[in-house]
Design a protein around this motif. Structure first.
Motif, PDB file in Angstrom:
ATOM      1  N   LEU A   1     -16.617 119.337 -76.640  1.00  0.00           N
ATOM      2  CA  LEU A   1     -17.481 118.140 -76.630  1.00  0.00           C
ATOM      3  C   LEU A   1     -16.928 116.830 -76.425  1.00  0.00           C
ATOM      4  CD1 LEU A   1     -20.540 117.998 -77.718  1.00  0.00           C
ATOM      5  CD2 LEU A   1     -19.695 117.302 -79.877  1.00  0.00           C
ATOM      6  N   ALA A   2     -15.677 116.563 -77.082  1.00  0.00           N
ATOM      7  CA  ALA A   2     -14.873 115.407 -76.673  1.00  0.00           C
ATOM      8  C   ALA A   2     -14.737 115.356 -75.069  1.00  0.00           C
ATOM      9  CB  ALA A   2     -13.789 115.262 -77.566  1.00  0.00           C
ATOM     10  N   LEU A   3     -14.307 116.393 -74.530  1.00  0.00           N
ATOM     11  CA  LEU A   3     -14.115 116.348 -73.122  1.00  0.00           C
ATOM     12  C   LEU A   3     -15.459 115.905 -72.270  1.00  0.00           C
ATOM     13  CD1 LEU A   3     -11.495 119.068 -72.523  1.00  0.00           C
ATOM     14  CD2 LEU A   3     -11.402 116.607 -72.486  1.00  0.00           C
ATOM     15  N   ALA A   4     -16.612 116.516 -72.870  1.00  0.00           N
ATOM     16  CA  ALA A   4     -17.677 116.406 -72.012  1.00  0.00           C
ATOM     17  C   ALA A   4     -18.227 114.636 -72.114  1.00  0.00           C
ATOM     18  CB  ALA A   4     -18.845 117.252 -72.815  1.00  0.00           C
ATOM     19  N   SER A   5     -17.946 114.281 -73.519  1.00  0.00           N
ATOM     20  CA  SER A   5     -18.192 112.766 -73.541  1.00  0.00           C
ATOM     21  C   SER A   5     -17.478 112.004 -72.590  1.00  0.00           C
ATOM     22  CB  SER A   5     -17.999 112.576 -75.083  1.00  0.00           C
ATOM     23  OG  SER A   5     -18.795 113.136 -76.064  1.00  0.00           O
ATOM     24  N   LEU A   6     -16.363 112.353 -72.572  1.00  0.00           N
ATOM     25  CA  LEU A   6     -15.363 111.595 -71.683  1.00  0.00           C
ATOM     26  C   LEU A   6     -15.830 111.820 -70.180  1.00  0.00           C
ATOM     27  CD1 LEU A   6     -12.663 110.176 -71.676  1.00  0.00           C
ATOM     28  CD2 LEU A   6     -11.397 112.625 -70.900  1.00  0.00           C
TER      29      LEU A   6
ATOM     30  N   MET B   1     -20.586 110.447 -53.685  1.00  0.00           N
ATOM     31  CA  MET B   1     -21.687 111.171 -54.317  1.00  0.00           C
ATOM     32  C   MET B   1     -21.483 112.655 -54.659  1.00  0.00           C
ATOM     33  SD  MET B   1     -24.627 110.563 -55.425  1.00  0.00           S
ATOM     34  CE  MET B   1     -25.123 111.723 -56.582  1.00  0.00           C
ATOM     35  N   ILE B   2     -20.591 113.145 -53.710  1.00  0.00           N
ATOM     36  CA  ILE B   2     -20.083 114.537 -53.905  1.00  0.00           C
ATOM     37  C   ILE B   2     -19.217 114.560 -55.160  1.00  0.00           C
ATOM     38  CG2 ILE B   2     -18.473 116.284 -53.053  1.00  0.00           C
ATOM     39  CD1 ILE B   2     -19.345 115.488 -50.413  1.00  0.00           C
ATOM     40  N   LEU B   3     -18.313 113.465 -55.375  1.00  0.00           N
ATOM     41  CA  LEU B   3     -17.492 113.582 -56.724  1.00  0.00           C
ATOM     42  C   LEU B   3     -18.361 113.359 -57.866  1.00  0.00           C
ATOM     43  CD1 LEU B   3     -14.673 113.159 -57.849  1.00  0.00           C
ATOM     44  CD2 LEU B   3     -14.746 110.773 -57.577  1.00  0.00           C
ATOM     45  N   GLN B   4     -19.501 112.532 -57.613  1.00  0.00           N
ATOM     46  CA  GLN B   4     -20.255 112.449 -58.965  1.00  0.00           C
ATOM     47  C   GLN B   4     -21.035 113.827 -59.195  1.00  0.00           C
ATOM     48  OE1 GLN B   4     -20.495 109.669 -60.562  1.00  0.00           O
ATOM     49  NE2 GLN B   4     -22.438 109.012 -61.319  1.00  0.00           N
ATOM     50  N   THR B   5     -21.476 114.351 -58.328  1.00  0.00           N
ATOM     51  CA  THR B   5     -21.957 116.043 -58.539  1.00  0.00           C
ATOM     52  C   THR B   5     -21.211 116.627 -59.120  1.00  0.00           C
ATOM     53  OG1 THR B   5     -23.125 115.302 -56.447  1.00  0.00           O
ATOM     54  CG2 THR B   5     -23.549 117.522 -57.339  1.00  0.00           C
ATOM     55  N   ALA B   6     -19.911 116.668 -58.719  1.00  0.00           N
ATOM     56  CA  ALA B   6     -18.600 117.570 -59.013  1.00  0.00           C
ATOM     57  C   ALA B   6     -18.656 117.176 -60.624  1.00  0.00           C
ATOM     58  CB  ALA B   6     -17.558 117.424 -58.585  1.00  0.00           C
ATOM     59  N   LEU B   7     -18.588 115.719 -61.093  1.00  0.00           N
ATOM     60  CA  LEU B   7     -18.590 115.235 -62.440  1.00  0.00           C
ATOM     61  C   LEU B   7     -19.521 115.688 -63.215  1.00  0.00           C
ATOM     62  CD1 LEU B   7     -17.190 111.761 -62.323  1.00  0.00           C
ATOM     63  CD2 LEU B   7     -15.735 113.663 -63.160  1.00  0.00           C
ATOM     64  N   LEU B   8     -20.764 115.837 -62.754  1.00  0.00           N
ATOM     65  CA  LEU B   8     -21.885 116.183 -63.623  1.00  0.00           C
ATOM     66  C   LEU B   8     -21.890 117.553 -63.770  1.00  0.00           C
ATOM     67  CD1 LEU B   8     -24.678 114.185 -61.742  1.00  0.00           C
ATOM     68  CD2 LEU B   8     -24.006 113.905 -64.062  1.00  0.00           C
ATOM     69  N   ALA B   9     -21.359 118.429 -62.863  1.00  0.00           N
ATOM     70  CA  ALA B   9     -21.353 120.226 -62.978  1.00  0.00           C
ATOM     71  C   ALA B   9     -20.472 120.263 -64.037  1.00  0.00           C
ATOM     72  CB  ALA B   9     -20.873 120.503 -61.612  1.00  0.00           C
ATOM     73  N   VAL B  10     -19.251 119.708 -64.059  1.00  0.00           N
ATOM     74  CA  VAL B  10     -17.976 119.739 -64.902  1.00  0.00           C
ATOM     75  C   VAL B  10     -18.573 119.287 -66.488  1.00  0.00           C
ATOM     76  CG1 VAL B  10     -15.962 118.979 -65.626  1.00  0.00           C
ATOM     77  CG2 VAL B  10     -16.198 119.360 -63.639  1.00  0.00           C
ATOM     78  N   LEU B  11     -19.417 118.098 -66.366  1.00  0.00           N
ATOM     79  CA  LEU B  11     -19.932 117.990 -67.798  1.00  0.00           C
ATOM     80  C   LEU B  11     -20.888 119.012 -68.236  1.00  0.00           C
ATOM     81  CD1 LEU B  11     -21.216 115.800 -69.774  1.00  0.00           C
ATOM     82  CD2 LEU B  11     -22.910 114.936 -68.161  1.00  0.00           C
ATOM     83  N   VAL B  12     -22.003 119.435 -67.442  1.00  0.00           N
ATOM     84  CA  VAL B  12     -22.869 120.729 -68.086  1.00  0.00           C
ATOM     85  C   VAL B  12     -21.920 121.828 -68.353  1.00  0.00           C
ATOM     86  CG1 VAL B  12     -24.606 122.357 -67.236  1.00  0.00           C
ATOM     87  CG2 VAL B  12     -24.599 119.686 -66.457  1.00  0.00           C
ATOM     88  N   ALA B  13     -20.698 122.135 -67.542  1.00  0.00           N
ATOM     89  CA  ALA B  13     -20.049 123.498 -68.025  1.00  0.00           C
ATOM     90  C   ALA B  13     -19.191 123.102 -69.386  1.00  0.00           C
ATOM     91  CB  ALA B  13     -19.167 123.587 -66.679  1.00  0.00           C
TER      92      ALA B  13
END
Lengths: 160, 102
Positions: free
Chosen positions: A31-36, A1-13
C-alpha cells in the motif's frame, strides 16, 4: 504518456497486491509503494502539492500507523479467509477490467463534469481565497480525529 | 486531452473496483481498512485527472489535499477502533462483531 500509463498500471498492480497478499505487513508495504507511485503520477500531472501530501502523509504517516497497529495486534489468532473469494476475486476483477476498457470511452461523453474554463492565480491563492471553508473543515476534522483517538485509548477509571 | 483523460478514468475505475472487491471478499479488519484506502486512492486520482482535463487543476489539488487530511484522521480513528475490538474479542475477524447484535 507511455511512462504515465506504465506508472498507472504499476499502481493498480500494487493495489491489487495489497489486497490479495496474505501477510498483513507485506500488504501494508505494498500500500505504501502504491501511494508512492500515485504521488509520482500526481507530480507528472502537474500537481506538486497533492503529490507532496500523498508521498509524505499517505506513504509515510499512514504506513507507520498501519505497521504500528499490525505490531500491536500481532499475537492474535489468524483470520481464516474464505477460499471461494480467493478464486472469485481475480476472475471478477479481470472481467471488470475488460468491461471497463470496452465501455469507459463511450461513457465518458455522457458524464457531466466541471465546465471547462481557465482559472488564474497560484495554488495558494485558490486554496486560501476560493476554498477557505475547506481549510476550516480540515482543522475541525483533525481536532475531531485527535479527540476520537484520545477517547478510544482512555484508561478506565478505578471505580468503574 | 480527452484521450489521456480516458486513460486516467480507466485506471481510477479499476482502483475503485479492486477496493470494493476487497471490501466484499476479505474478513480481516486491517485488510478491510486497506481496501477502503485503495478506494480513496482511486477517487483522488479521478478528481485530479478531471481537474487536469478541464483546466481546473488548482481546485482539484485543493480538494485532494483536503481529502488526504481527512483520510489521515479516518485511518487513525479506525485503527484505534480496531485495537479496541482486538482487546474486546481477541481477534481481528469481522464475523466476531456479529455478537454485538441485540
Amino acid at each position: 504518456m507511455i511512462l504515465q500509463t506504465a506508472l498507472l498500471a504499476v499502481l493498480v498492480a500494487l493495489s491489487v497486491l495489497a489486497i490479495a497478499l496474505k501477510d498483513l505487513l507485506r500488504s501494508a508495504i505494498a500500500l505504501a509503494l502504491a501511494s508512492l507511485v500515485l504521488g509520482i503520477v500526481f507530480f507528472r500531472m502537474g500537481a506538486p502539492y497533492a503529490g507532496v501530501f500523498e508521498i509524505s502523509v499517505v506513504a509515510g504517516l499512514i504506513t507507520v500507523l498501519f505497521i504500528l497497529t499490525i505490531a500491536l495486534t500481532k499475537s492474535g489468532d489468524e483470520v481464516r479467509e474464505s477460499k471461494l473469494a480467493n478464486i472469485v476475486f481475480p476472475v471478477v476483477f479481470v472481467a471488470f477490467l475488460a468491461i471497463d476498457a470496452l465501455v469507459m470511452k463511450r461513457l465518458m461523453g455522457k458524464v457531466p463534469a466541471l465546465a471547462r474554463g481557465g482559472e488564474a492565480g497560484t495554488f495558494g491563492e485558490v486554496l486560501w481565497k476560493g476554498r477557505t471553508l475547506d481549510l476550516v473543515g480540515q482543522i475541525a476534522v483533525i481536532l475531531a480525529g485527535v479527540f476520537a483517538v484520545l477517547a478510544l485509548f482512555r484508561q478506565r477509571d478505578k471505580h468503574e | 486531452m480527452s484521450n489521456t483523460w480516458y486513460l486516467y478514468l480507466f485506471f481510477a475505475a479499476a482502483l475503485v473496483f479492486a477496493g470494493l472487491l476487497g471490501l466484499l471478499a476479505k474478513r480481516n479488519l486491517i485488510k478491510l481498512l486497506i481496501a477502503i484506502e485503495i478506494v480513496g486512492k482511486g477517487v483522488s486520482l479521478l478528481l485530479l485527472s478531471t481537474g487536469l482535463a478541464k483546466a481546473h487543476i488548482l481546485t482539484a489539488q485543493a480538494l485532494v489535499v483536503t481529502y488526504i487530511v481527512i483520510e489521515v484522521s479516518l485511518v487513525a480513528t479506525a485503527l484505534a477502533l480496531i485495537i479496541n475490538i482486538r482487546r474486546q474479542t481477541g481477534g481481528l475477524d469481522i464475523r466476531s462483531l456479529t455478537r454485538l447484535k441485540g
